[in-house]
Design an enzyme around this catalytic site. Sequence first.
Site, PDB file in Angstrom:
ATOM      1  N   ALA A   1       9.359   2.380  -4.955  1.00  0.00           N
ATOM      2  CA  ALA A   1      10.456   3.360  -5.065  1.00  0.00           C
ATOM      3  C   ALA A   1       9.937   4.789  -4.860  1.00  0.00           C
ATOM      4  O   ALA A   1      10.569   5.596  -4.165  1.00  0.00           O
ATOM      5  CB  ALA A   1      11.146   3.232  -6.415  1.00  0.00           C
ATOM      6  N   GLY A   2       8.783   5.083  -5.447  1.00  0.00           N
ATOM      7  CA  GLY A   2       8.216   6.434  -5.294  1.00  0.00           C
ATOM      8  C   GLY A   2       7.834   6.720  -3.843  1.00  0.00           C
ATOM      9  O   GLY A   2       7.950   7.849  -3.364  1.00  0.00           O
ATOM     10  N   ASP A   3       7.385   5.687  -3.143  1.00  0.00           N
ATOM     11  CA  ASP A   3       7.009   5.861  -1.730  1.00  0.00           C
ATOM     12  C   ASP A   3       8.255   6.088  -0.872  1.00  0.00           C
ATOM     13  O   ASP A   3       8.246   6.887   0.063  1.00  0.00           O
ATOM     14  CB  ASP A   3       6.243   4.635  -1.217  1.00  0.00           C
ATOM     15  CG  ASP A   3       5.061   4.302  -2.114  1.00  0.00           C
ATOM     16  OD1 ASP A   3       4.449   5.245  -2.648  1.00  0.00           O
ATOM     17  OD2 ASP A   3       4.776   3.112  -2.302  1.00  0.00           O
TER      18      ASP A   3
ATOM     19  N   GLY B   1       0.875  -1.171   0.000  1.00  0.00           N
ATOM     20  CA  GLY B   1       0.000   0.000   0.000  1.00  0.00           C
ATOM     21  C   GLY B   1       0.910   1.217   0.000  1.00  0.00           C
ATOM     22  O   GLY B   1       1.806   1.317   0.840  1.00  0.00           O
TER      23      GLY B   1
ATOM     24  N   GLY C   1      17.198  10.791 -11.160  1.00  0.00           N
ATOM     25  CA  GLY C   1      17.079  11.685 -10.009  1.00  0.00           C
ATOM     26  C   GLY C   1      15.757  12.424 -10.018  1.00  0.00           C
ATOM     27  O   GLY C   1      14.729  11.868 -10.396  1.00  0.00           O
TER      28      GLY C   1
HETATM   29  O1  KDG Z   1       3.486   2.484  -4.543  1.00  0.00           O
HETATM   30  C1  KDG Z   1       3.514   1.102  -4.235  1.00  0.00           C
HETATM   31  C2  KDG Z   1       2.120   0.578  -4.246  1.00  0.00           C
HETATM   32  O2  KDG Z   1       1.690   0.652  -5.569  1.00  0.00           O
HETATM   33  C3  KDG Z   1       1.979  -0.840  -3.809  1.00  0.00           C
HETATM   34  O3  KDG Z   1       2.501  -1.061  -2.502  1.00  0.00           O
HETATM   35  C4  KDG Z   1       0.573  -1.355  -3.875  1.00  0.00           C
HETATM   36  O4  KDG Z   1      -0.775   0.440  -3.089  1.00  0.00           O
HETATM   37  C5  KDG Z   1      -0.502  -0.289  -3.987  1.00  0.00           C
HETATM   38  C6  KDG Z   1      -1.202  -0.131  -5.247  1.00  0.00           C
HETATM   39  O5  KDG Z   1      -2.329   0.310  -5.191  1.00  0.00           O
HETATM   40  O6  KDG Z   1      -0.662  -0.416  -6.309  1.00  0.00           O
END
Ligand code: KDG
Length: 314
Positions: free
Chosen positions: A258-260, A34, A231
């Site tokens: 990675a974005g999280d 998530g 970057g």
């Molecule tokens: O940013 C990572 C999420 O995409 C992953 O953990 C699962 O929340 C998620 C999704 O909805 O894809």
Amino acid sequence: MENIITLGEPMVVWIPQQTGNFGEVETFQKGVAGAELNVAVGVSRLGHRIGYISRLGKDVFGTYILERLKAEKIDTSAIIMDGEHLTGSYFKTKVTEGNPEVFYLRKNSAASFLAEEDLQEKFFREGKILHLTGIAAAISENCLNACKKAKMLAKKHGMKVSFDPNIRPSLWKSMEEMQRVLNELAADCDYVLPGIEEGKILTGEDTWEGIADFYLKMGVKNVIIKDGSSGAVYKCADGRSGVVKGFHVAQVVDTVGAGDAFAAGVLTGILENLPLSEAVRRGNAMGAMMVTEPGDNEAMPQRESLEKFMKENA
Ligand code: KDG
């Protein structure tokens, strides 16, 4: 009270141990996932307090996620256990190149029933940053309303608001709806963190400056645009802008999360009053570390390993 508050859908993720389509893979490892949960893990591992608002089903997945959140020292006091709906989950593929494919089992999940009435105003009174993503906004109408209410409460109590559009087209009825809703949520935020390709889709612009100007015109204070291993760039309403080089890793195992990790790096840098360029550099480092492991958040570093990585790769 928490430094950062976030709201979203926690899921169990099934991580394949082999490449191939679902039918070909024999073994999956379980993990928690998530986007907002991943950010919470990253923030907490760096020693900052974070509160996570959600709904979990009263089922084995819900119990497992709750235990994992507690083990990560994330404040779970605002999580509601829902006896009527199940916790969501998803599968992803293992790839040798590019981004994995994802398959969701999250329709009508407990988290999708999160509603504005579930938000307790007292939670927002002393927080510093609210972090929202476009995934929570996508999963249901009431969850979108909860995001809007959270943004309103955060602003009322002088918190900064950060927003990662995290576009997931499969969760929206149409691209137009996704663009409209996410841009509305981004308006007036303090930090908006799109990936460059997401930014192009959401704004119709084809350069990073065009994307940044689009959001600055909507009242956003700081636009920080991620560009994978190259970057990130930022442009702010007060005239600051910069390009911050990324970190190289020997092998990319899985790009999910990675974005999280980037968001967790930037937000903790902001809490620690780092100059924005340094906060973004930390975000780049955390994003790079994240792609070296298959889970969605397992590679979120503790402070010591983050500092070591940043020093060794300076
Ligand atoms: O940013 C990572 C999420 O995409 C992953 O953990 C699962 O929340 C998620 C999704 O909805 O894809």
